[in-house]
Motif scaffolding. Structure first.
Motif, PDB file in Angstrom:
ATOM      1  N   ARG A   1       0.832  -1.210   0.000  1.00  0.00           N
ATOM      2  CA  ARG A   1       0.000   0.000   0.000  1.00  0.00           C
ATOM      3  C   ARG A   1       0.861   1.253   0.000  1.00  0.00           C
ATOM      4  O   ARG A   1       0.560   2.239  -0.654  1.00  0.00           O
ATOM      5  CB  ARG A   1      -0.901   0.019   1.242  1.00  0.00           C
ATOM      6  N   GLU A   2       1.957   1.199   0.733  1.00  0.00           N
ATOM      7  CA  GLU A   2       2.860   2.355   0.816  1.00  0.00           C
ATOM      8  C   GLU A   2       3.497   2.640  -0.549  1.00  0.00           C
ATOM      9  O   GLU A   2       3.629   3.792  -0.948  1.00  0.00           O
ATOM     10  CB  GLU A   2       3.924   2.118   1.881  1.00  0.00           C
ATOM     11  N   GLU A   3       3.892   1.595  -1.249  1.00  0.00           N
ATOM     12  CA  GLU A   3       4.480   1.786  -2.585  1.00  0.00           C
ATOM     13  C   GLU A   3       3.458   2.378  -3.551  1.00  0.00           C
ATOM     14  O   GLU A   3       3.779   3.277  -4.334  1.00  0.00           O
ATOM     15  CB  GLU A   3       5.003   0.448  -3.130  1.00  0.00           C
TER      16      GLU A   3
ATOM     17  N   ARG B   1       1.275   7.185  -6.500  1.00  0.00           N
ATOM     18  CA  ARG B   1       0.187   8.164  -6.687  1.00  0.00           C
ATOM     19  C   ARG B   1       0.659   9.579  -6.343  1.00  0.00           C
ATOM     20  O   ARG B   1       0.307  10.546  -7.020  1.00  0.00           O
ATOM     21  CB  ARG B   1      -1.017   7.772  -5.841  1.00  0.00           C
ATOM     22  N   LEU B   2       1.469   9.697  -5.313  1.00  0.00           N
ATOM     23  CA  LEU B   2       2.012  11.009  -4.961  1.00  0.00           C
ATOM     24  C   LEU B   2       2.940  11.535  -6.054  1.00  0.00           C
ATOM     25  O   LEU B   2       2.927  12.732  -6.376  1.00  0.00           O
ATOM     26  CB  LEU B   2       2.758  10.943  -3.620  1.00  0.00           C
ATOM     27  N   GLN B   3       3.730  10.655  -6.654  1.00  0.00           N
ATOM     28  CA  GLN B   3       4.602  11.063  -7.753  1.00  0.00           C
ATOM     29  C   GLN B   3       3.772  11.555  -8.934  1.00  0.00           C
ATOM     30  O   GLN B   3       4.110  12.559  -9.572  1.00  0.00           O
ATOM     31  CB  GLN B   3       5.491   9.895  -8.206  1.00  0.00           C
TER      32      GLN B   3
ATOM     33  N   LEU C   1       3.812  15.314 -10.586  1.00  0.00           N
ATOM     34  CA  LEU C   1       4.008  15.540 -12.019  1.00  0.00           C
ATOM     35  C   LEU C   1       2.871  16.377 -12.596  1.00  0.00           C
ATOM     36  O   LEU C   1       3.094  17.252 -13.438  1.00  0.00           O
ATOM     37  CB  LEU C   1       4.120  14.206 -12.762  1.00  0.00           C
ATOM     38  N   LEU C   2       1.651  16.130 -12.132  1.00  0.00           N
ATOM     39  CA  LEU C   2       0.519  16.934 -12.592  1.00  0.00           C
ATOM     40  C   LEU C   2       0.693  18.405 -12.208  1.00  0.00           C
ATOM     41  O   LEU C   2       0.355  19.299 -12.983  1.00  0.00           O
ATOM     42  CB  LEU C   2      -0.787  16.400 -12.008  1.00  0.00           C
TER      43      LEU C   2
ATOM     44  N   SER D   1       1.605   5.029 -14.127  1.00  0.00           N
ATOM     45  CA  SER D   1       0.267   4.432 -14.156  1.00  0.00           C
ATOM     46  C   SER D   1       0.323   2.969 -14.570  1.00  0.00           C
ATOM     47  O   SER D   1      -0.468   2.156 -14.102  1.00  0.00           O
ATOM     48  CB  SER D   1      -0.660   5.221 -15.080  1.00  0.00           C
ATOM     49  N   VAL D   2       1.267   2.621 -15.435  1.00  0.00           N
ATOM     50  CA  VAL D   2       1.432   1.218 -15.820  1.00  0.00           C
ATOM     51  C   VAL D   2       1.849   0.387 -14.610  1.00  0.00           C
ATOM     52  O   VAL D   2       1.371  -0.733 -14.420  1.00  0.00           O
ATOM     53  CB  VAL D   2       2.448   1.075 -16.978  1.00  0.00           C
TER      54      VAL D   2
END
Length: 109
Positions: free
Chosen positions: A3-5, A10-12, A16-17, A48-49
């Motif tokens: 979950r942490e990974e 998601r934070l990365q 980027l957004l 995302s991949v």
């Protein structure tokens, strides 16, 4: 993947957004340019991949017309591994179907 990974990925993506907020291409509705040529867009795709590979479900059997159409329309935008993840097919299956469609030289309906 823990979950942490997943959370870190998601934070990365969010970071980027934030970087592309002022991008001219993004605000002119040319999202495909972001996917193809923007380094930030490419990084987001790669991240995302990673998330989509978490629970790989592989379809088997006959391809639907919709899947063939999607594959043909996106073959120049995404690489084989991305297409496989999006279509929930194996990379070998996606590659084989692309070759088959190219040999037929027919656009799927």
């Amino acid at each position: 993947m823990t979950r942490e990974e997943k959370k870190q990925i998601r934070l990365q993506i969010l970071q980027l957004l934030d970087k592309c907020t002022g991008c001219k291409e993004r605000h002119h509705g040319t999202q495909s340019v972001c996917i193809i040529s923007c380094p930030i867009g490419k990084q987001m795709q790669q991240l995302s991949v990673l998330l989509s590979k978490e629970s790989p479900r592989i379809k088997r059997g006959k391809w639907t017309e919709e899947e063939e159409f999607y594959l043909w329309q996106h073959k120049d935008i995404f690489d084989i591994s991305d297409l496989a993840a999006r279509l929930e097919r194996s990379e070998i299956s996606v590659y084989s179907k692309l070759r088959q469609l190219e040999k037929k030289n027919v656009l799927p309906c």
